[in-house]
Enzyme design. Structure first.
Site, PDB file in Angstrom:
ATOM      1  N   LYS A  13      25.299   5.832  -1.010  1.00  0.00           N
ATOM      2  CA  LYS A  13      24.675   7.105  -1.414  1.00  0.00           C
ATOM      3  C   LYS A  13      24.308   7.951  -0.206  1.00  0.00           C
ATOM      4  O   LYS A  13      24.577   9.147  -0.165  1.00  0.00           O
ATOM      5  CB  LYS A  13      23.373   6.865  -2.198  1.00  0.00           C
ATOM      6  N   ARG A  88      14.313   6.489  -9.630  1.00  0.00           N
ATOM      7  CA  ARG A  88      14.720   5.094  -9.556  1.00  0.00           C
ATOM      8  C   ARG A  88      14.213   4.302 -10.746  1.00  0.00           C
ATOM      9  O   ARG A  88      14.500   3.107 -10.851  1.00  0.00           O
ATOM     10  CB  ARG A  88      14.126   4.494  -8.288  1.00  0.00           C
ATOM     11  N   ARG A 122      24.682  -3.076   8.106  1.00  0.00           N
ATOM     12  CA  ARG A 122      24.221  -1.703   8.302  1.00  0.00           C
ATOM     13  C   ARG A 122      23.256  -1.583   9.480  1.00  0.00           C
ATOM     14  O   ARG A 122      22.392  -2.416   9.694  1.00  0.00           O
ATOM     15  CB  ARG A 122      23.538  -1.221   7.026  1.00  0.00           C
ATOM     16  N   ARG A 155      17.175  -2.244   9.548  1.00  0.00           N
ATOM     17  CA  ARG A 155      15.945  -2.018   8.792  1.00  0.00           C
ATOM     18  C   ARG A 155      15.315  -3.343   8.381  1.00  0.00           C
ATOM     19  O   ARG A 155      16.012  -4.295   8.065  1.00  0.00           O
ATOM     20  CB  ARG A 155      16.264  -1.191   7.542  1.00  0.00           C
ATOM     21  N   ARG A 166      16.055  -6.287  -3.498  1.00  0.00           N
ATOM     22  CA  ARG A 166      16.373  -4.883  -3.794  1.00  0.00           C
ATOM     23  C   ARG A 166      17.479  -4.783  -4.850  1.00  0.00           C
ATOM     24  O   ARG A 166      17.453  -3.909  -5.707  1.00  0.00           O
ATOM     25  CB  ARG A 166      16.771  -4.147  -2.525  1.00  0.00           C
TER      26      ARG A 166
HETATM   27  P1  ADP Z   1      18.367   1.684  -0.674  1.00  0.00           P
HETATM   28  O1  ADP Z   1      18.838   2.706  -1.665  1.00  0.00           O
HETATM   29  O2  ADP Z   1      19.389   1.343   0.322  1.00  0.00           O
HETATM   30  O3  ADP Z   1      17.701   0.497  -1.323  1.00  0.00           O
HETATM   31  P2  ADP Z   1      16.327   3.509   0.282  1.00  0.00           P
HETATM   32  O4  ADP Z   1      16.356   3.888   1.702  1.00  0.00           O
HETATM   33  O5  ADP Z   1      16.722   4.520  -0.744  1.00  0.00           O
HETATM   34  O6  ADP Z   1      17.203   2.229   0.195  1.00  0.00           O
HETATM   35  O7  ADP Z   1      14.870   2.973  -0.129  1.00  0.00           O
HETATM   36  C1  ADP Z   1      14.215   1.993   0.628  1.00  0.00           C
HETATM   37  C2  ADP Z   1      12.927   1.576  -0.066  1.00  0.00           C
HETATM   38  O8  ADP Z   1      12.057   2.727  -0.244  1.00  0.00           O
HETATM   39  C3  ADP Z   1      13.082   1.000  -1.472  1.00  0.00           C
HETATM   40  O9  ADP Z   1      13.405  -0.379  -1.447  1.00  0.00           O
HETATM   41  C4  ADP Z   1      11.683   1.277  -2.057  1.00  0.00           C
HETATM   42  O10 ADP Z   1      10.729   0.359  -1.577  1.00  0.00           O
HETATM   43  C5  ADP Z   1      11.340   2.636  -1.482  1.00  0.00           C
HETATM   44  N1  ADP Z   1      11.757   3.756  -2.355  1.00  0.00           N
HETATM   45  C6  ADP Z   1      12.673   4.717  -2.085  1.00  0.00           C
HETATM   46  N2  ADP Z   1      12.806   5.577  -3.110  1.00  0.00           N
HETATM   47  C7  ADP Z   1      11.957   5.158  -4.077  1.00  0.00           C
HETATM   48  C8  ADP Z   1      11.635   5.604  -5.393  1.00  0.00           C
HETATM   49  N3  ADP Z   1      12.235   6.668  -5.943  1.00  0.00           N
HETATM   50  N4  ADP Z   1      10.697   4.920  -6.088  1.00  0.00           N
HETATM   51  C9  ADP Z   1      10.091   3.851  -5.580  1.00  0.00           C
HETATM   52  N5  ADP Z   1      10.359   3.353  -4.353  1.00  0.00           N
HETATM   53  C10 ADP Z   1      11.269   3.990  -3.606  1.00  0.00           C
END
Ligand code: ADP
Length: 217
Positions: A13, A88, A122, A155, A166
């Site tokens: 994404k 999400r 990554r 990360r 996740r």
């Molecule tokens: P990925 O999509 O690769 O899991 P992101 O960088 O989008 O990683 O998100 C990393 C972390 O940030 C998630 O595991 C969560 O803890 C938090 N996070 C991001 N966006 C949201 C959201 N919309 N609602 C709740 N937590 C979020």
């Protein structure tokens, strides 16, 4: 055009959103990047979010929704945006409906084996949050960002046990959004299984879906 990118962690994404943002001029709004920045800066939001992010859990809906609502009210989002990482949960999607109309949802998918491989290799830039892959898209110089010469790091939520959490969270909490948005007739299925050299095949599908959504308007 207000677009949402949906898909499992590691599906690409962020990479697609960055390229699409350059091509369309629409701002790329990544909730993951925003939360990591808040954590780095030690803001009140960052302090509240840190334990959830580190554990691979979702940050509470209310916190993230407030952050997104503020960001989308900025002038650069007037002409549209590419929202990456939000909503999400179905609760977040309902909240979003309350303050913003979504034109198209790009649902990126790829086989699980591809996703696990992508996540484990990554690397992210501390400076500009560009992402690389140790095998598939390495930087010119190991550990250094091509774009801004920032330091690349893995990360803390990319350790194998957190990655597994996740993916579990995605299946349970985020995947229901696919049917939620399909039911609204705005979902576009994107095959994101193509690797880095063929990323334009993924971008092309996204651009077609955005154009179709513009025509529908
Ligand atoms: P990925 O999509 O690769 O899991 P992101 O960088 O989008 O990683 O998100 C990393 C972390 O940030 C998630 O595991 C969560 O803890 C938090 N996070 C991001 N966006 C949201 C959201 N919309 N609602 C709740 N937590 C979020």
């Amino acid at each position: 055009m207000n677009a949402v990118l949906l898909g499992s962690p590691g599906v690409g994404k962020g990479t697609c959103a960055k390229i699409l943002s350059e091509k369309t001029g629409l701002p790329h709004i990544s909730t993951g990047d925003m939360l990591r920045q808040a954590i780095r800066e030690g803001t009140a939001l960052g302090r509240e979010a840190k334990s959830f992010v580190d554990a691979g859990k979702l940050v509470p809906d209310g916190l993230v929704t407030k952050m997104v609502q503020e960001r989308l009210s900025q002038p650069d989002c007037k002409k549209g945006f590419l929202l990456d990482g939000y909503p999400r949960t179905v609760a977040q999607a309902r909240d979003l409906e309350g303050f913003m109309a979504v034109g198209v949802v790009l649902n990126l998918s790829a086989p699980e084996s591809v996703i696990v491989e992508r996540l484990s290799g990554r690397r992210t830039c501390r400076g500009c949050s560009a992402t690389y892959h140790v095998k598939n898209s390495p930087p010119k110089k190991e550990g250094v960002c091509d774009r801004c010469s920032g330091e690349l790091y893995q990360r803390s939520d990319e350790k194998p046990e957190v990655v597994a959490e996740r993916l579990k969270v995605y299946e349970k909490q985020t995947k229901p959004l696919v049917e939620f948005y399909r039911g609204k007739g705005i979902l576009a299925d994107i095959n994101a299984g193509f690797g880095m050299p063929e990323i334009s095949k993924v971008i092309g599908q996204c651009e077609d879906a955005i154009k179709a959504a513009v025509r529908r308007k």
